[in-house]
Design an enzyme around this catalytic site. Structure first.
Site, PDB file in Angstrom:
ATOM      1  CG  ASN A   1     -39.973  52.618  77.406  1.00  0.00           C
ATOM      2  OD1 ASN A   1     -39.940  52.120  76.282  1.00  0.00           O
ATOM      3  ND2 ASN A   1     -40.419  53.849  77.623  1.00  0.00           N
TER       4      ASN A   1
ATOM      5  CB  THR B   1     -34.423  49.748  57.631  1.00  0.00           C
ATOM      6  OG1 THR B   1     -33.450  50.774  57.393  1.00  0.00           O
ATOM      7  CG2 THR B   1     -33.702  48.421  57.795  1.00  0.00           C
TER       8      THR B   1
ATOM      9  CE1 TYR C   1     -38.619  58.928  65.073  1.00  0.00           C
ATOM     10  CE2 TYR C   1     -38.779  59.419  62.728  1.00  0.00           C
ATOM     11  CZ  TYR C   1     -38.254  58.660  63.756  1.00  0.00           C
ATOM     12  OH  TYR C   1     -37.386  57.649  63.488  1.00  0.00           O
TER      13      TYR C   1
END
Length: 330
Positions: A36, A179, A149
């Site tokens: 989105n 990462t 989260y």
């Protein structure tokens, strides 16, 4: 000619989603990309638009998900993934982890597709054990600023396992640790792009607390390889994928200063609420079950990432809001 396998990748225009699109295109899959664009960027995947085995849909998976035709695999990577994002859009963060995951699991069940969800080391919260094995249940503040989260990801794991055990859906769960690599956003508040962006612009590097908290950074190519192997494995329980090479934030800042050649210094600010003191994955299971471990050294990966950030247009480097660097280091 054999029919290509079809895979749906949500969050496809994001950092990890775009690299996954590249990998599955390389493996000759038909890739259905969905995003989105609330945090994603079409520039990450525009090089794929011309391919016959790639299609993109601008869509919010929290509403509903429909994909015509057969579907073999689903990778659910749609979610804000940085503190800056999920503090700005907490409700959307919770919805994509709950409603979005529910919608996609229903699709996987209907299509008889295997589904892999992107969980995170954040489910461990501020850990009391180090390194963090998959069996550790975590230390999470459900009503703290990071709770939207953390709990979205914890619920995501729970509903995925429920669909696996109750409905027999083939599922995989990857717990992703820090990462980095090309296509990261400079303004997402995470420590690596924050440090590099500040160094490039000649600003002091912001360290929260005394810099003794640790992180373990995995280069994106290594992570994608681990995810790929997990998807095609027979292992349904959560699995850590990350680099166990641990470093303090202060030491990491020193590495960035050396790498970039900046004359700036580190400045110290108050440690944010619930900021994890340690992050280091126990990858025993990944080594034993997948035959996977990271190959790219931090020095090599940082050099590639720094060159990527340096190549960005000047206006991209300069439009970062300074407040983004003073909220959270993930």
């Amino acid at each position: 000619m054999a029919t290509r396998k079809r895979i749906l990748i949500t969050g496809a225009a994001g950092f990890l989603g775009s690299h996954l699109c590249d990998r599955f295109i390389k493996e000759d899959f038909h890739v259905i990309a969905m995003d989105n664009l609330i945090t994603g960027d079409l520039r990450n995947i525009e090089h794929l638009f011309k391919l016959e085995n790639f299609e993109f849909y601008n869509h919010d998976v929290s509403t509903f998900v429909y994909v015509p035709g057969e579907l073999d695999y689903i990778l659910h990577f749609a979610s804000p993934a940085s503190p800056i994002d999920y503090l700005k859009i907490p409700i959307q963060t919770l919805k994509v982890g709950s409603l979005g995951t529910h919608n996609l699991l229903g699709l996987a069940r209907h299509k008889k597709a295997r589904m892999l969800i992107a969980s995170t080391s954040e489910i461990y919260g501020d850990p009391s054990v180090n390194p963090q094995p998959e069996e550790y249940w975590g230390n999470v503040n459900t009503v703290g600023p990071r709770g939207v989260y953390d709990e979205a990801k914890r619920f995501q794991e729970s509903i995925t396992m429920a669909y696996h055990t109750f409905h027999g859906v083939e599922t995989r769960i990857v717990r992703i640790f820090n990462t980095y690599g090309p296509r990261m956003r400079l303004n997402d508040g995470r420590v690596l792009p924050a440090f590099i962006g500040q160094a490039i612009r000649g600003e002091d590097l912001t360290v929260f607390g005394d810099g003794s908290q640790t992180r373990s950074f995995c280069y994106v190519d290594d992570l994608i390889e681990g995810i790929y192997r997990l998807l095609f494995s027979d292992y349904a329980l959560p699995m850590n994928i990350g680099n166990p090479s641990e470093i303090t934030i202060k030491e990491f800042g020193e590495e960035i200063i050396k790498l970039t050649g900046t004359s700036q210094k580190m400045v110290y600010k108050e440690l944010p609420t619930d900021d994890p003191k340690q992050r280091r994955p126990d990858i025993t299971k990944a080594r034993a079950i997948l035959g996977w471990e990271p190959k790219v050294s931090r020095a090599e990966g940082l050099k590639i990432t720094y060159e990527y950030f340096k190549s960005l247009p000047k206006d991209v480097l300069e439009k970062v809001e300074h407040k983004d660097f003073t909220t959270y280091n993930k």
